[in-house]
Design an enzyme around this catalytic site. Structure first.
Site, mmCIF file in Angstrom:
data_model
loop_
_atom_site.group_PDB
_atom_site.id
_atom_site.type_symbol
_atom_site.label_atom_id
_atom_site.label_comp_id
_atom_site.label_asym_id
_atom_site.label_seq_id
_atom_site.Cartn_x
_atom_site.Cartn_y
_atom_site.Cartn_z
ATOM 1 N N ARG A 1 -0.141 0.846 2.258
ATOM 2 C CA ARG A 1 0.582 1.341 3.428
ATOM 3 C C ARG A 1 0.846 0.154 4.345
ATOM 4 N NH1 ARG A 1 1.729 5.027 0.827
ATOM 5 N NH2 ARG A 1 1.437 7.258 1.166
ATOM 6 N N PHE B 1 5.576 3.858 -6.944
ATOM 7 C CA PHE B 1 5.353 5.162 -7.609
ATOM 8 C C PHE B 1 6.490 5.513 -8.561
ATOM 9 C CE2 PHE B 1 8.601 7.975 -5.854
ATOM 10 C CZ PHE B 1 9.155 7.140 -4.902
ATOM 11 N N HIS C 1 9.204 0.455 -1.343
ATOM 12 C CA HIS C 1 8.277 1.552 -1.661
ATOM 13 C C HIS C 1 8.641 2.212 -2.999
ATOM 14 C CE1 HIS C 1 5.220 4.276 0.508
ATOM 15 N NE2 HIS C 1 5.077 4.419 -0.794
ATOM 16 N N GLU D 1 8.661 0.964 7.919
ATOM 17 C CA GLU D 1 9.559 1.250 6.799
ATOM 18 C C GLU D 1 10.342 2.545 6.956
ATOM 19 O OE1 GLU D 1 6.634 1.485 3.497
ATOM 20 O OE2 GLU D 1 7.213 3.583 3.311
HETATM 21 P P1 NAI Z 1 -7.940 6.584 -3.697
HETATM 22 O O1 NAI Z 1 -8.331 7.549 -2.637
HETATM 23 O O2 NAI Z 1 -8.211 6.917 -5.132
HETATM 24 O O3 NAI Z 1 -8.631 5.160 -3.400
HETATM 25 C C1 NAI Z 1 -8.730 4.597 -2.126
HETATM 26 C C2 NAI Z 1 -10.022 3.778 -2.118
HETATM 27 O O4 NAI Z 1 -10.082 3.058 -0.893
HETATM 28 C C3 NAI Z 1 -11.288 4.639 -2.202
HETATM 29 O O5 NAI Z 1 -12.100 4.232 -3.294
HETATM 30 C C4 NAI Z 1 -11.981 4.406 -0.867
HETATM 31 O O6 NAI Z 1 -13.406 4.400 -0.982
HETATM 32 C C5 NAI Z 1 -11.453 3.026 -0.491
HETATM 33 N N1 NAI Z 1 -11.562 2.714 0.915
HETATM 34 C C6 NAI Z 1 -11.487 3.531 1.990
HETATM 35 N N2 NAI Z 1 -11.635 2.839 3.124
HETATM 36 C C7 NAI Z 1 -11.809 1.543 2.766
HETATM 37 C C8 NAI Z 1 -12.018 0.336 3.495
HETATM 38 N N3 NAI Z 1 -12.090 0.329 4.837
HETATM 39 N N4 NAI Z 1 -12.161 -0.817 2.801
HETATM 40 C C9 NAI Z 1 -12.110 -0.824 1.453
HETATM 41 N N5 NAI Z 1 -11.928 0.286 0.707
HETATM 42 C C10 NAI Z 1 -11.767 1.451 1.362
HETATM 43 O O7 NAI Z 1 -6.401 6.283 -3.464
HETATM 44 P P2 NAI Z 1 -5.339 5.697 -4.508
HETATM 45 O O8 NAI Z 1 -4.718 6.807 -5.272
HETATM 46 O O9 NAI Z 1 -5.952 4.574 -5.252
HETATM 47 O O10 NAI Z 1 -4.211 5.160 -3.504
HETATM 48 C C11 NAI Z 1 -4.481 4.096 -2.616
HETATM 49 C C12 NAI Z 1 -3.347 4.007 -1.601
HETATM 50 O O11 NAI Z 1 -2.156 3.595 -2.284
HETATM 51 C C13 NAI Z 1 -2.970 5.345 -0.947
HETATM 52 O O12 NAI Z 1 -3.732 5.547 0.220
HETATM 53 C C14 NAI Z 1 -1.523 5.176 -0.622
HETATM 54 O O13 NAI Z 1 -1.436 4.736 0.703
HETATM 55 C C15 NAI Z 1 -1.038 4.075 -1.547
HETATM 56 N N6 NAI Z 1 -0.007 4.493 -2.502
HETATM 57 C C16 NAI Z 1 1.158 3.770 -2.581
HETATM 58 C C17 NAI Z 1 2.151 4.122 -3.479
HETATM 59 C C18 NAI Z 1 3.420 3.335 -3.610
HETATM 60 O O14 NAI Z 1 4.403 3.836 -4.184
HETATM 61 N N7 NAI Z 1 3.482 2.103 -3.158
HETATM 62 C C19 NAI Z 1 2.010 5.310 -4.324
HETATM 63 C C20 NAI Z 1 0.721 5.965 -4.211
HETATM 64 C C21 NAI Z 1 -0.228 5.574 -3.304
#
Ligand code: NAI
Length: 326
Positions: free
Chosen positions: A231, A295, A292, A260
């Site tokens: 993000r 995905f 973006h 964005e």
């Molecule tokens: P997820 O929930 O599986 O993993 C997020 C991880 O971040 C968790 O393991 C959590 O413990 C960790 N976390 C939380 N706070 C933290 C901190 N302060 N420091 C370090 N780690 C921390 O989420 P997922 O599916 O892996 O997605 C991650 C992010 O990717 C989403 O939040 C979303 O913003 C972004 N995303 C971007 C996309 C794109 O098209 N560019 C598509 C899908 C998601």
């Protein structure tokens, strides 16, 4: 049940139609407009709204939706930082998301950014088209043997770890909830000081807003590569510009950007870009920005459509909700 889709794009509609058309009890209406205070009235007469990453679902919009009788917000994405969950709960509006449609899609895009920046294939493509086969300026570096710091090792971070293992990179992970599997878990400061490449995969929230700021850049190795596909507001864009000017930041790959919502998912090629920070960022030769699209694979769109349908059906049939955002 009838659902108002906001911010609908032509490319995603066929995927939703394929999934939803088999279920006549669920009706869908597609709006191109983003959901915000001005457009919320479009949701009149609908049971649910379906929104994407840059729709505004703040307390004001949620109050408007509640007044219109909308009982459900279906996010067709994983992140939910654009939804005021407290307001939704106060109005008894259910919020559901698509938690994992294809972590590999985003992880692979992340590697595409890393490799493009390091091997400069985008520059080579243009040169060769001009019959320019000069290699000066195209010198890259191996991912093999490099230390890659992954901040946030959930579904996407883990998928990236698996790919980078194949490259023979040394992986450092910073995640308060990670379990020490095959990867070295470390604290943020150690990750920032030791990594050659840093990739962000944690969610955006009050603890991670501007996680990468001047202070963080000061701790990094000179010439570090930074990738953000998570993000935009995880990064302080002005701090990035400073770090690029001093060459502290050697490479920057972004699939997301703090402001964005004003830019992405639309064609602005006939307009003057009014965002000076964005314009400055893309003016650096060692910055690569995609809009973006991490995905954006066939597999991910199919999964998004199927899970959104499943979420709608669970609401419609009063079943237990698999993907409710708590
Ligand atoms: P997820 O929930 O599986 O993993 C997020 C991880 O971040 C968790 O393991 C959590 O413990 C960790 N976390 C939380 N706070 C933290 C901190 N302060 N420091 C370090 N780690 C921390 O989420 P997922 O599916 O892996 O997605 C991650 C992010 O990717 C989403 O939040 C979303 O913003 C972004 N995303 C971007 C996309 C794109 O098209 N560019 C598509 C899908 C998601």
């Amino acid at each position: 049940m009838n659902i108002a889709f906001f911010s609908t794009q032509k490319y995603e509609q066929p995927f939703f139609e394929r999934s939803f058309s088999k279920h006549p009890q669920i009706e869908v209406c597609y709006f191109e407009q983003a959901l915000n205070e001005q457009t919320a009235l479009l949701a009149k007469g609908f049971d649910a709204v379906c929104v994407f990453v840059n729709d505004t679902v703040n307390a004001v919009v949620i109050e408007q939706l509640a007044e219109l009788g909308v009982g459900t917000i279906l996010l067709r994405c994983a992140g939910f930082n654009n939804v005021d969950l407290v307001a939704a709960k106060a109005h008894n509006i259910k919020v559901l998301r698509v938690p994992a449609y294809s972590p590999e899609a985003v992880a692979e895009h992340c590697v595409a950014l890393m490799l493009t920046l390091s091997r400069k294939t985008h520059k080579a493509y243009n040169r060769v088209r001009e019959d320019n086969f000069d290699l000066n300026g195209l010198l890259g570096f191996n991912l093999h043997g490099k230390t890659v710091g992954i901040i946030g090792c959930g579904k996407i971070g883990l998928a990236l770890c698996k790919i980078l293992n194949g490259f023979g990179a040394h992986i450092l992970v910073c995640d308060p909830y990670a379990t020490p599997d095959d990867y070295t878990i470390t604290d943020l400061d150690s990750l920032l000081t030791q990594s050659d490449i840093i990739s962000l995969h944690c969610p955006l929230n009050e603890h991670t807003h501007h996680l990468i700021n001047d202070d963080a850049f000061n701790k990094m190795k000179p010439g570090v590569m930074l990738i953000n596909t998570s993000r935009g507001a995880l990064l302080n864009s002005k701090a990035c510009i400073n770090a690029l000017k001093t060459k502290k930041l050697g490479y920057l790959g972004l699939d997301v950007y703090e402001q964005e919502s004003e830019l992405f998912f639309k064609n602005h090629s006939d307009e003057i870009n009014q965002d000076d920070i964005f314009s400055r960022l893309v003016s650096f030769k060692n910055v690569l920005v995609t809009g973006h699209q991490g995905f954006f694979t066939q597999e991910a769109l199919t999964e998004i459509a199927n899970t959104t349908l499943q979420n709608a059906q669970e609401i419609n049939q009063g079943k237990q909700l698999t993907n409710e955002v708590l």
